[in-house]
Design an enzyme around this catalytic site. Structure first.
Site, PDB file in Angstrom:
ATOM      1  N   SER A 148     -11.314  57.918  23.504  1.00  0.00           N
ATOM      2  CA  SER A 148     -12.069  58.254  24.707  1.00  0.00           C
ATOM      3  C   SER A 148     -12.733  57.008  25.294  1.00  0.00           C
ATOM      4  O   SER A 148     -12.035  56.074  25.697  1.00  0.00           O
ATOM      5  CB  SER A 148     -13.089  59.354  24.384  1.00  0.00           C
ATOM      6  OG  SER A 148     -13.643  59.908  25.556  1.00  0.00           O
ATOM      7  N   ASP A 224      -6.700  68.907  26.660  1.00  0.00           N
ATOM      8  CA  ASP A 224      -7.956  68.161  26.755  1.00  0.00           C
ATOM      9  C   ASP A 224      -8.652  68.501  28.069  1.00  0.00           C
ATOM     10  O   ASP A 224      -8.105  68.266  29.154  1.00  0.00           O
ATOM     11  CB  ASP A 224      -7.639  66.660  26.684  1.00  0.00           C
ATOM     12  CG  ASP A 224      -8.869  65.781  26.539  1.00  0.00           C
ATOM     13  OD1 ASP A 224      -9.934  66.144  27.065  1.00  0.00           O
ATOM     14  OD2 ASP A 224      -8.737  64.712  25.914  1.00  0.00           O
ATOM     15  N   HIS A 257      -9.790  67.295  22.976  1.00  0.00           N
ATOM     16  CA  HIS A 257     -10.376  65.948  22.970  1.00  0.00           C
ATOM     17  C   HIS A 257     -11.080  65.617  21.656  1.00  0.00           C
ATOM     18  O   HIS A 257     -11.631  64.537  21.516  1.00  0.00           O
ATOM     19  CB  HIS A 257     -11.382  65.846  24.128  1.00  0.00           C
ATOM     20  CG  HIS A 257     -11.767  64.451  24.499  1.00  0.00           C
ATOM     21  ND1 HIS A 257     -10.904  63.556  25.083  1.00  0.00           N
ATOM     22  CD2 HIS A 257     -12.958  63.783  24.375  1.00  0.00           C
ATOM     23  CE1 HIS A 257     -11.512  62.414  25.313  1.00  0.00           C
ATOM     24  NE2 HIS A 257     -12.760  62.518  24.887  1.00  0.00           N
TER      25      HIS A 257
END
Length: 279
Positions: A148, A224, A257
């Site tokens: 991320s 996600d 995620h």
């Protein structure tokens, strides 16, 4: 410079440790985790850097990432730095996506952040020197990865430092902070309104401006929730295609995620790095 060992536990034959040192770059104590596989006393091992995402410390990946068995099998040292300076006198913000835990791997130029939030210099310069002097690592064999915000960090650090890393990968990276709310908020706050100054912290812009990587591996979950509003993987693929780069981007059906996603594919990434980090 004095290193203080905060913890040590045997794991998969090696040692999972947590260390702290006083950073001249951030002006604060900084903490990082190191997994060292079992190895001969005279052996220098390749090193894989892991940059974590928003809200994380060194601990999130250490506990949830499930890299240790793979690193033990391949003989790779795995290092997890913190994501920002912390402590008394360090400015913070009430939102999770700015301030402590959200350093975005930039060198801040705006008050009050510029005094401590120098994460680009810490990750690229100071911490590698600390690691090289304290652990059995071969700094000619480095790889970098992250998740991320940390995927953004891994891509941009590697693109800015051609030849330093033999291998670069990322999980669900923020590929273009210039083009997403997380990035616009962070880069405006840390760097000001001059978007030209942001380009060195944007993997898409770096590629547009001439930076290149021979290989990149990216895993991105199709489920996600941040894929469309924040991550925008297609922008990286488009920039690579225009630049003649051929990244390996694997869109993984059903994955979100979280570190459940990361832990599913981390052994693949460690093996991929290991192939490129051989002596």
């Amino acid at each position: 410079m004095t290193l203080e060992k905060l913890s040590e536990s045997k794991c998969h034959g090696g040692m999972q440790q947590v260390w702290r040192h006083d950073s001249a770059t951030t002006g604060t104590p900084m903490t990082f985790a190191v997994f060292q596989p079992e190895h001969r006393a005279t052996e220098k091992l390749p090193v894989l850097w892991w940059l974590s995402g928003l809200t994380c410390t060194h601990e999130n990946a250490m506990i949830k990432c499930e890299y240790k068995a793979a690193c033990a099998a391949h003989g790779i040292v795995f290092i997890c730095p913190d994501t920002s300076p912390r402590g008394e006198g360090v400015p913070n913000h009430e939102d999770y996506d700015f301030g402590q835990g959200a350093g975005f791997y930039v060198d801040a130029t705006q008050d009050p952040w510029s005094r401590h939030f120098q994460m680009k210099s810490y990750i690229e310069d100071e911490l590698p020197g600390v690691v090289a002097g304290a652990f059995d690592v071969d700094m000619d064999r480095q790889g970098i990865s992250g998740h991320s915000m940390g995927g953004h960090g891994a891509l941009t650090v590697s693109l800015r430092n051609p030849g330093r890393f033999r291998s670069t990968s990322a999980f669900a990276p923020i590929v273009s902070p210039l083009n997403c709310p997380w990035g616009e908020k962070a880069l405006t706050g840390y760097l000001g309104d001059d978007r030209q100054a942001w380009r060195q912290y944007d993997s898409v812009a770096l590629i547009e401006d001439g930076a290149r990587l021979a290989e990149v591996l990216i895993d991105q979950g199709r489920a996600d929730e941040w894929l469309e509003p924040e991550l925008k993987t297609h922008l990286f693929e488009d920039a690579c295609r225009k630049a003649g780069m051929t990244p390996t981007v694997r869109m993984q059906d059903g994955y979100d995620h979280s570190y459940f996603f990361v832990s599913t594919f981390i052994a693949d990434h460690v093996a991929w790095h290991a192939e490129r980090l051989k002596a």
